[in-house]
Each structure stands twice: as structure tokens, then as C-alpha cells.
Design a protein around this motif. Structure first.
Motif, short mmCIF file in Angstrom:
data_model
loop_
_atom_site.label_atom_id
_atom_site.label_comp_id
_atom_site.label_asym_id
_atom_site.label_seq_id
_atom_site.Cartn_x
_atom_site.Cartn_y
_atom_site.Cartn_z
N VAL A 1 0.85 -1.20 0.00
CA VAL A 1 0.00 0.00 0.00
C VAL A 1 0.88 1.24 0.00
O VAL A 1 1.82 1.35 0.79
CB VAL A 1 -0.93 0.03 1.24
N THR B 1 -2.73 -0.96 -3.66
CA THR B 1 -3.64 0.08 -3.18
C THR B 1 -2.89 1.39 -3.08
O THR B 1 -1.81 1.45 -2.48
CB THR B 1 -4.22 -0.29 -1.80
N GLN C 1 -5.00 0.07 7.28
CA GLN C 1 -4.30 -0.95 6.49
C GLN C 1 -3.60 -1.97 7.39
O GLN C 1 -3.49 -3.15 7.04
CB GLN C 1 -3.30 -0.27 5.54
N SER D 1 -13.65 2.32 -0.56
CA SER D 1 -13.06 1.18 0.14
C SER D 1 -12.17 1.60 1.30
O SER D 1 -11.86 0.78 2.16
CB SER D 1 -12.25 0.32 -0.84
N ALA D 2 -11.74 2.87 1.33
CA ALA D 2 -10.84 3.33 2.39
C ALA D 2 -11.68 3.82 3.58
O ALA D 2 -12.02 4.99 3.68
CB ALA D 2 -9.94 4.46 1.87
#
Length: 689
Positions: free
Chosen positions: A280, A292, A377, A306-307
Motif C-alpha cells: 500500500v 492500493t 491498512q 473502500s478506504a
């Protein structure tokens, strides 16, 4: 399934969690009571300030918030991006407006008055929460933990397993690698701040031996885009400066412009970037081939639906609203600090008004967002994260790299490392932490301040009338034409600067010129630049390869032949290597100019209006830092960002997070041995739990 249900219920009603929840409820109620009392007292035309009415309003605010905030969070998550930011601004105000409107005592009436009272209440609440935590990050940590537990709870439900809360390092857990970049922090500055005791988190890691600190040399150019091109993609030679001119297209490239960054990344990416295999990228210039990308410049988008970390930060009263209120305080602080510099006649200094007033609170807001995104994350259990924190770099540009206000920003970054340490028990992996910088900064009065004119004006004066009329074609260039569809350049002599590095392009010629061709067009340009007291050296191509010219001598970069006084001496032993490597970079200028460096103070004269600068050579701008777990195998020398890329790839491979890639690693450059778990440091719970 029954076991999973019982485990979740047992975790939900654990006495410590219940106690923490009760404490949070009591604090929230007390804060709301004080906020409403102050708001009603300050607002004109309030019908009543009876104690029972205020207590009833406290309950109403709690009920409205409990009902409305989850709905707002769903809306923010659905909108994503700018929609989340817009709704996040009004979310907390909306809760207060609805509660005041539903108040049976009707203490405030009229929509404009309701909105004004709600805004005042939100501002006061943010300030009270900050003061209640004594300026610490306790509230922020609690909200981040809540976010991480929610992410893990949803993941557990999808997997059909129980939610497990971890209180200490978990033996046998899958490893992960969290890489945090402290933008612009020079190794000597960080080492000094640790020795002074001002960075307790990093200091504790180094003093207890869990981590080791070492410096690494950035080379030229010492800028974030070049360093991240190397660190993330192993391709730093694609970038000759922070900005540059491309003769093939007639385009001026600026690496922090999203459109240009996207073009640059297509040249950097070969599919083997640092963050491939599920990594990420957060707030970086380029992606490193991450799966990502969040707030990555080359991808030019705010986090999407999605975050959840983005949405949760925007919806939380301790997130965006708090950062917005404290950002206003940061602007006032900046105005005060700039005034102190003027009153004390502190030199060197530059103007700290204009766009910088917006940059300072924006960088603080971005820091909190970045930590929220990292927390999310980590809860998701991604294998590798790379995040750039820019607070120190932004302030040091205008205040100076070792000035008190810059050091306070460095202290705030150290606190963020402590926050990540405290959040580690909620992570789905056992994360190891690497902290590094991409370059340092060098201080000094600017070129214009010292000599009363810019480098553009010096070049214009030396070029004389030919510059306005356009250059004459040298004989060896006759018959060569510019590429088709190339737009005409704005000026025949273009000066493009990055800190105290500048590249000069003769834009009417389709390729790079050597010295004889440049002398034919502008006979006084090279010698005139080299003789200027503010210029340390000028590099031009010759029949013998690139040569650095100074006031009283020259240095052939390929074979080291020096004539007269060596112009490279003030820049240290790596200068020749750095300049020679820079000459092989894509789109380097016809001339490369580096400002003079003071042999006593090591100050440089930036060609931009920045008191703290980087991009060229001289001072601490090429002295970056790397902090990593003790006992990890390391390369004998880290020269340039590409070498740091290979080092990080080696560690990812060592941890089993990446398949061995000899095209990146080469022939065992790190001498990797078996990892000794007893000697490696992981992110673990802080001492206060």
C-alpha cells in the motif's frame, strides 16, 4: 459458530473494555455539558440557561449523535473522495443543529442562530478535548483503535471466525513491514534531536537497542521525487530535478503535478516496484507498483469508498473537525513565529505568508489522515506499507531546518511513531517498523537576497541581446530540426531550479548541446556564470566528457583531471561521483549550475525563495537517514536511493513478503543470513498499554 459468538460476547463485555467505555461516556457527557453551557452563555437571545434544561440537552445531543453518526458514516463511506471531505465538514455541525432544533426547552430558535451556535459548540468541543488530553494524542489513539477493531470485526465475520483482541506481541504471527518516511529530515538533525532527548519514541528504540540508525547518501538531485523514484522503483535516473524541461516534447515537467507524476510513473514502473505483491502506498509521489494507492500524487485521487480510514476520520468529532480547528491555531502560531523572526531580525529568513499559511495546517491535517489510513491498512493485514509524512519538510523550507518551529514538527512526527506503536496490538500482522528520510535540507540566504537578482536575470544579462532575438544556429547544428508538433518554447534560454540546483536549457535545439555549441550561441554565458560569486560550479559537456567549471579552475568528471583550483572541493568527496551520475540522468539540462557553499557554515544559496532548501549539493541536503530493526542484515554502503530500494527489497524478501528477485537484488548484495527472531524488533504495545 457458537464458539465464535461466545468469544465475541466475552470480548465485548471484558471488564477493562467496559470500564474504558464508561470512562469515555462520562468524559463525553462532561465535555458536552461544558460546551453547551459556554455556547448558550455566549449566544445572544437565549431563552433559558436552566441547569436541568442543559442536562436534558446533553442527553439529546448524545441520542442524536448515536443515531445520526452511523448514518453519516455510511454516507461518507458511500461518497468517498471529496464527498467524504464535504460531508465530514458538516457532520458534527449537523448533529448539534438537529439536537438544538429538537430541544423541548427551545433555548435557541431560528436556523441562522442554530447553525452559528452549532459551529461555536463544535469549535469549543475540539479545543476542550485537546486541552483535556494535555495536547496529547490519546483521543486520536482511541478513535484509531475503534476503527481498527471495526475493520478486523468485519474481516472476522466475512471469514466466519471470532474477533480476537491482542494485548501483547503475538508469537508466530505473520510479519509485515511498515515504512514511514520523514520527509526532508537530515541524519545529523535527527541524531542531534535524539541526543537532546526531544524524540522519546525514536530515542527509546535506539537506547534499548531494538533499532539502529545509519545515514545514507542521496546523491544528486536531492529531492523527494528523485529519491522516491529510486526507493519505490529503483529508477532514480529518470528524474534530474524537482522540475525539468523535455526538449523532445517542449514540455516543462513538474513532478508534484498529478498529471506529470502519472506520466513519470509510466517511465519508472516495470512491475517490480517496492510495493508489489499487495503493498500500500500512502501520500507518496509514486506508487511503487502498490496494489492500493491512497493520496498518491501519480494516481491523483482522494481515497475512495473502500478506504474506511478516510471516512472514519472525516466523520469522527476527533478527526477532521479537530484537525480543522487546530489547523486555525496552527496558522495563528505561524503568524506569531514569523513575527518573532522579524522582530529579532533573525537571518537568514524568507517570507512566511501567502500559500505557506495554508500549507502548514494542511500538512498537519494530512499527517493525521495518513496515520488513520495506516491504522486501517494495519488492521487489514496488508504485507507492506510505505507512507510519506511531510510536516517537517514544509516548515523547514520557510523557517530553517534547525529552527525551533521545525524541530517542533519533528517532535510531532516522533509522537506519530509512538501512536503507531500504541496501535500495533490491533494490527492483523506483527509489523516491523523502518523509518527513513528521502533527503536532508541545507540552510542559507537565497541567491536573490544575497546578490539582488535571480539566476534567470543573471543568465539574461550574460546572454545579452541574443536572448531576446533568439540564438543563431551553430554550424554543427545546421540541418537539424526540432521534433514535429513541438510547441515553441516560451524563451530560448530556460532556467529551471530545484533548491540550489539549476538546469539551463537552450530550448531551440532538439538535443543537449556541448560547450563549443553553447559558446557559439552565448559566448559569455558559461564563463560568466562560473565567475559569479554566488555560483560554485557549472557543468557542461565537452569532447572529454562532462566538465565542472569554477571561478579559478575546472574538474574533468570522468578522469578526475583538475586544472587550477578544484571547484568540487567545497562539496565533499562524493561530489564528482554525484555530478557524473547526474549527467547520465534523463532530460538533464544543457548546463547544470550549483550555487556556492560557505566553507565555514556550509550554507547554500537557493535559487528559489526558500531558507531551507534541497535539490543540489552542499550542507546536509544529501545526508538522509535510515532507522531499522537491529540485527537485520545491511548493505555495506547505501549510495543513492536505488541502493535503498535494493535494501528494502532484501528485507521484504527476508521476511517472506516478497519472492526473491535477482533483477532487483543482484548477486546477494545484502549477505542475507537467517533471521534471528530474538534480535529483531517489532512494533509492540507501548509501555502504557
Amino acid at each position: 459458530m457458537a464458539l465464535s459468538w461466545r468469544t465475541e460476547v466475552r470480548a465485548l463485555f471484558a471488564w477493562r473494555r467496559v470500564l474504558n467505555r464508561l470512562r469515555a461516556v462520562l468524559r463525553s457527557a462532561l465535555t458536552t455539558f461544558v460546551v453547551l453551557t459556554l455556547t448558550l452563555w455566549l449566544m445572544p437571545g437565549v431563552a433559558s440557561t436552566d441547569l436541568l434544561d442543559i442536562l436534558g440537552l446533553v442527553v439529546l445531543v448524545a441520542v442524536v449523535g448515536a443515531v445520526l453518526r452511523p448514518l453519516l458514516l455510511l454516507g461518507i463511506t458511500a461518497l468517498g473522495g471529496w464527498g467524504a471531505m464535504l460531508l465530514g465538514v458538516v457532520a458534527q455541525v449537523a448533529v448539534m443543529v438537529i439536537a438544538l432544533e429538537l430541544d423541548p426547552a427551545e433555548q435557541i430558535s431560528g436556523l441562522p442562530t442554530l447553525v452559528a451556535a452549532a459551529i461555536l459548540a463544535v469549535v469549543v468541543a475540539a479545543l476542550l478535548d485537546w486541552m483535556a488530553d494535555s495536547g496529547s494524542d490519546d483521543t486520536f489513539v482511541r478513535e484509531a483503535r475503534r476503527l481498527m477493531r471495526g475493520v478486523r470485526r468485519r474481516a472476522a465475520r466475512r471469514a466466519g471466525g471470532p474477533l480476537i483482541t491482542f494485548r501483547r506481541p503475538r508469537p508466530g504471527a505473520e510479519p509485515g513491514l511498515l515504512m514511514v518516511q520523514l520527509d526532508g529530515v537530515a541524519e545529523p538533525v535527527l541524531r542531534w534531536a535524539i541526543r537532546a532527548g526531544n524524540l522519546p519514541t525514536l530515542g527509546h528504540w535506539l537506547r534499548t537497542g531494538t533499532h539502529t540508525m545509519r545515514g545514507w547518501h542521496t546523491g544528486l538531485p536531492s529531492t523527494t521525487p528523485a529519491s522516491q523514484a529510486g526507493i519505490l522503483h529503483g529508477a532514480s535516473r529518470q528524474i534530474p530535478g524537482f522540475r525539468w524541461y523535455e526538449k523532445e516534447t517542449g514540455k516543462l515537467m513538474v513532478s508534484n503535478r498529478p498529471r506529470d507524476a502519472a506520466i513519470i510513473e509510466t517511465r519508472l514502473s516495470d512491475g517490480r516496484g517496492l510495493l508489489r505483491d499487495g503493498g500500500v502506498s500512502i501520500s507518496n509521489a509514486f506508487s511503487g507498483d502498490a496494489a492500493t494507492n491512497l493520496l498518491t500524487v501519480s494516481h491523483a485521487a482522494l481515497p475512495g469508498r473502500s478506504a474506511r480510514g478516510w471516512a472514519a476520520f472525516m466523520a469522527s468529532p476527533y478527526g477532521f473537525t479537530r484537525a480543522l480547528v487546530l489547523g486555525v491555531a496552527e496558522v495563528l502560531t505561524e503568524l506569531h513565529q514569523a513575527r518573532l523572526q522579524r522582530r529579532r531580525n533573525l537571518q537568514p529568513r524568507v517570507s512566511r505568508s501567502g500559500a505557506f499559511l495554508a500549507l502548514r495546517p494542511a500538512s498537519m491535517l494530512l499527517r493525521d489522515v495518513n496515520v488513520s489510513l495506516m491504522a486501517e491498512q494495519m488492521a487489514r493485514g496488508v504485507p507492506a506499507i510505505y507512507c510519506d509524512l511531510v510536516d517537517y519538510d514544509e516548515v523547514a523550507h520557510h523557517a530553517g531546518p534547525a529552527r525551533p518551529e521545525s524541530m517542533r514538527q519533528l517532535e510531532s512526527l516522533d509522537r506519530m511513531l509512538g501512536v503507531l506503536e500504541r496501535l500495533a496490538p490491533e494490527a492483523a500482522r506483527q509489523y516491523h517498523l523502518v523509518v527513513l528520510s528521502d533527503h536532508g535540507q541545507s540552510q542559507g540566504a537565497t541567491f536573490r537576497q544575497r546578490y539582488g537578482e535571480t539566476l534567470d536575470e543573471v543568465a539574461d544579462r550574460l546572454a545579452g541581446s541574443d536572448r531576446a532575438a533568439g540564438p543563431q544556429m551553430p554550424a554543427e547544428e545546421e540541418g537539424k530540426v526540432e521534433p514535429e508538433n513541438t510547441p515553441p518554447p516560451a524563451t530560448p534560454l530556460l532556467v529551471v531550479s530545484s533548491g540550489n540546483l539549476s538546469m539551463i536549457y537552450l530550448t531551440r535545439f532538439p538535443h543537449r548541446l556541448n560547450r563549443s555549441a553553447i559558446d557559439h550561441v552565448y559566448p559569455q554565458l558559461i564563463d560568466g556564470l562560473a565567475a559569479h560569486p554566488g555560483i560554485g560550479l557549472v557543468v557542461a559537456q565537452t569532447e572529454e566528457g562532462p566538465v565542472a567549471y569554477g571561478t579559478d579552475g575546472s574538474h574533468r568528471l570522468r578522469d578526475g583531471t583538475v586544472t587550477g583550483t578544484d571547484p568540487l572541493l567545497p562539496y565533499g568527496p562524493s561530489a564528482c561521483h554525484d555530478l557524473l551520475r547526474h549527467q547520465s540522468a534523463a532530460h538533464v539540462g544543457d548546463l547544470v549550475v550549483i550555487s556556492a557553499v560557505d566553507p565555514v557554515t556550509h550554507e547554500v544559496a537557493a535559487f528559489e525563495e526558500l531558507v531551507g532548501s534541497h535539490g543540489g549539493l552542499g550542507g546536509w541536503q544529501t545526508d538522509a537517514v535510515l532507522v531499522h530493526p537491529s540485527g537485520w542484515p545491511t548493505a555495506r554502503e547505501l549510495d543513492g536511493p536505488d541502493a535503498v530500494h535494493r535494501q528494502l527489497v532484501g528485507w521484504l524478501t527476508m521476511l517472506g513478503l516478497r519472492k526473491p528477485d535477482k533483477a532487483v537484488l543482484g548477486a546477494d548484495p545484502l549477505h542475507v543470513e537467517d533471521l534471528d527472531p530474538g534480535r529483531t524488533a517489532r512494533l509492540s504495545p507501548s509501555r502504557d498499554g
